[in-house]
Design an enzyme around this catalytic site. Structure first.
Site, PDB file in Angstrom:
ATOM      1  N   SER A 251      43.271  37.032  39.431  1.00 31.76           N
ATOM      2  CA  SER A 251      43.819  36.199  38.924  1.00 31.76           C
ATOM      3  C   SER A 251      45.131  35.957  40.030  1.00 31.76           C
ATOM      4  CB  SER A 251      44.577  36.360  37.715  1.00 31.76           C
ATOM      5  OG  SER A 251      45.818  37.252  37.749  1.00 31.76           O
ATOM      6  N   ASP A 252      45.578  36.840  40.833  1.00 32.78           N
ATOM      7  CA  ASP A 252      46.248  36.606  42.028  1.00 32.78           C
ATOM      8  C   ASP A 252      45.517  35.561  42.815  1.00 32.78           C
ATOM      9  OD1 ASP A 252      48.666  37.847  41.259  1.00 32.78           O
ATOM     10  OD2 ASP A 252      47.914  39.842  41.900  1.00 32.78           O
ATOM     11  N   TYR A 253      44.504  36.180  43.442  1.00 30.66           N
ATOM     12  CA  TYR A 253      43.755  35.424  44.331  1.00 30.66           C
ATOM     13  C   TYR A 253      43.271  33.790  44.192  1.00 30.66           C
ATOM     14  CZ  TYR A 253      43.726  39.621  47.177  1.00 30.66           C
ATOM     15  OH  TYR A 253      44.190  40.825  47.945  1.00 30.66           O
TER      16      TYR A 253
END
Length: 413
Positions: free
Chosen positions: A174-176
Site C-alpha cells: 500500500s505504501d508503494y
C-alpha cells in the site's frame, strides 16, 4: 552540494520537487522522479528523525539508501519562525510539493492548498495519507501505515489461504501503490500547470490506491455481490494455475490459461488436446472439474519427475508461461538480470563505500535516468540550499542557534 553541481539528465530535468515525507510512500514517489532527472530536495524535521533512515549496524536503512538517492537534504523546521519563511521561499521555486502527513495536518499548520498557492500559484501539491484529505473527519485524521492501508483497503482480506487468517502482503504494497499514484498525479498536475499557470492538489489515500489496483475483484463484488476467496498458492477457479513443487524441491509458478497456452501445454503433460475432455479452443480448465483433476494429476507427475530448471526449460520451449520462484540469490546469478543490469551499484555520499541496489526503473531510451548520488546525510545540504534561496551566513547561523536547522555527522545520527 549546490544545485549547479548536480548533473542534468533525463526527461524531468528542470522540474523541482520538495519532498516533505518520511518512511516509504513519499520518498519512493519522489525517488521515481529523481531517478529521471528531477531536482528533489528532501526536507526533514530536526524534531523527529525519519524512522526509515539508518539507526545502527543492524538497522542500516537499506530502503532509504535507495529512496533518498539522487536527492539533497535540508533538515529544517518548516512550521515555525524563520524556518517557515525560508520554506515558503523554497516553495516559490518549486514545481511539486509532496507531503506524507495525516489528512489535514498541513492545514493545521496554516498551510492549506490555497495558502500555498498564494506563495506559488503554479505549485502542484501531492498529499499522501492513509485516508485522504476529505471525507468523514473521524477517518481523515487517523494515522496509517502500510498494513492499515492493506486492511482497510480490502486487500489483506484476499491474501493467504481460505482456512486461515488473512496475511499482510510484502513488501509494503500500500505504501508503494500510494507512491506510484502520487508520482502520476504530481506529474499530471505539473503538466497542466505549464499550460494554465495554475497548480493543483493531488489527494492520494493509501486505501484508495489499493482499491484502484483490485480491478476485477472490486467490480465483481459491486456488480454481483460475490466476495473474493483467498487462493493461497493455487487458483481456486482454474486448473494449472499456481505453484508446483519440482523434483528438487524448488517451486515453480505457471498459468495454463488461454486457448494457445492450453493447446501448447497439454501434450507436454501427456494429455490430448482436441479430445472430448479437452476440446479445441478451450480457454480455461476449471479447477475441480473432471478435466481439471486430470490436468492437475498429470502436472504433479510432470513436476515430480523433473527439476525446476528442467521443467522451466521444457515448458518455455513448448510456449507455456512459467518461472521458478526466484530468490535474490537466484536473481543475482541470472543472465537476464545481469544483461539488463537490474541490480547496480552507486557510491555512498558520505564515505568511501558503495551501495548495491536496484537500477533506475522505468528505462528511457532517449533520455535515460541515472544514479549520481547516494542517500545524503540528514541536513547535508542545508547551507547550499539556503544560500540558493538568498540566505546569508548569518541567517543560517541564526537558524542553527534557534534549533530550526539540524545536521547529522554520520548515517546513524
Amino acid at each position: 552540494m549546490k544545485a549547479q553541481d548536480c548533473p542534468k539528465f533525463g526527461p524531468l530535468q528542470g522540474v523541482k520537487v520538495v519532498n516533505l515525507t518520511m518512511a516509504i510512500a513519499g520518498p519512493f514517489a519522489c525517488s521515481l522522479l529523481a531517478d529521471l532527472g528531477a531536482e528533489v530536495i528532501g526536507v526533514e524535521s530536526p524534531r523527529g528523525r525519519d524512522t526509515s533512515r539508518p539507526t545502527n549496524q543492524a538497522l542500516q536503512g537499506w530502503g532509504t539508501q535507495m529512496e533518498r538517492r539522487n536527492t539533497r537534504s535540508l533538515c529544517m523546521n518548516v512550521k515555525d519562525g524563520a524556518g517557515r519563511a525560508w520554506f515558503f521561499e523554497l516553495l516559490k521555486q518549486a514545481d511539486i510539493l509532496v507531503d506524507g502527513f495525516r489528512g489535514g495536518q498541513m492545514a493545521k499548520w496554516g498551510m492549506t492548498d490555497e495558502a500555498l498557492w498564494e506563495v506559488n500559484p503554479k505549485l502542484t501539491i501531492a498529499h499522501i495519507s492513509g485516508f485522504g484529505q476529505t471525507g468523514d473527519p473521524a477517518y481523515v485524521s487517523r494515522a496509517s501505515f502500510d498494513g492499515i492501508g492493506q486492511a482497510y483497503g480490502c486487500f489483506m482480506e484476499m491474501n493467504g489461504y481460505p482456512d486461515r487468517l488473512p496475511v499482510l502482503a510484502f513488501p509494503q504494497v500500500s505504501d508503494y501503490y500510494a507512491g506510484f499514484m502520487a508520482s502520476i498525479g504530481a506529474l499530471a498536475g505539473y503538466i497542466n500547470a505549464q499550460r494554465t499557470g495554475k497548480g493543483d492538489s493531488v489527494d492520494v489515500a493509501q486505501y484508495e490506491a489499493m482499491l484502484r489496483c483490485e480491478g476485477f475483484y472490486a467490480l465483481n463484488y459491486l456488480n454481483t455481490g460475490a466476495l473474493p476467496v483467498r487462493e493461497g498458492s493455487h487458483s481456486t477457479s482454474s486448473a494449472g494455475y499456481g505453484t508446483y513443487i519440482c523434483q528438487d524441491g524448488v517451486p515453480i509458478y505457471t498459468l495454463i490459461l488461454g486457448p494457445g497456452v492450453v493447446r501448447a501445454a497439454l501434450p507436454l503433460f501427456g494429455l490430448e488436446y482436441g479430445s472430448e475432455l479437452f476440446p479445441e479452443g478451450t480457454p480455461v480448465i476449471s479447477f475441480g472439474s473432471e478435466a481439471g483433476n486430470v490436468l492437475e494429476e498429470a502436472m504433479e507427475a510432470f513436476f515430480g519427475s523433473h527439476t525446476a530448471e528442467e521443467a522451466e526449460r521444457l515448458m518455455l520451449e513448448a510456449g507455456v508461461p512459467c518461472s521458478r520462484i526466484y530468490t535474490y540469490e537466484m536473481a543475482e546469478r541470472d543472465p537476464h538480470y545481469q544483461a539488463r543490469e537490474s541490480f547496480t551499484e552507486w557510491k555512498s555520499s558520505y564515505d568511501d563505500g558503495s551501495i548495491r541496489g536496484v537500477n533506475v526503473v522505468p528505462r528511457m531510451k532517449n533520455n535515460p535516468g541515472q544514479i549520481w548520488r547516494g542517500m545524503p546525510l540528514v541536513g547535508a545540504d542545508n547551507e547550499d540550499i539556503l544560500e540558493e534561496l538568498g540566505a546569508t551566513p548569518d541567517d543560517v547561523a541564526s537558524l542553527y542557534d534557534e534549533q530550526l536547522l539540524k545536521k547529522e555527522n554520520g548515517p546513524f545520527g
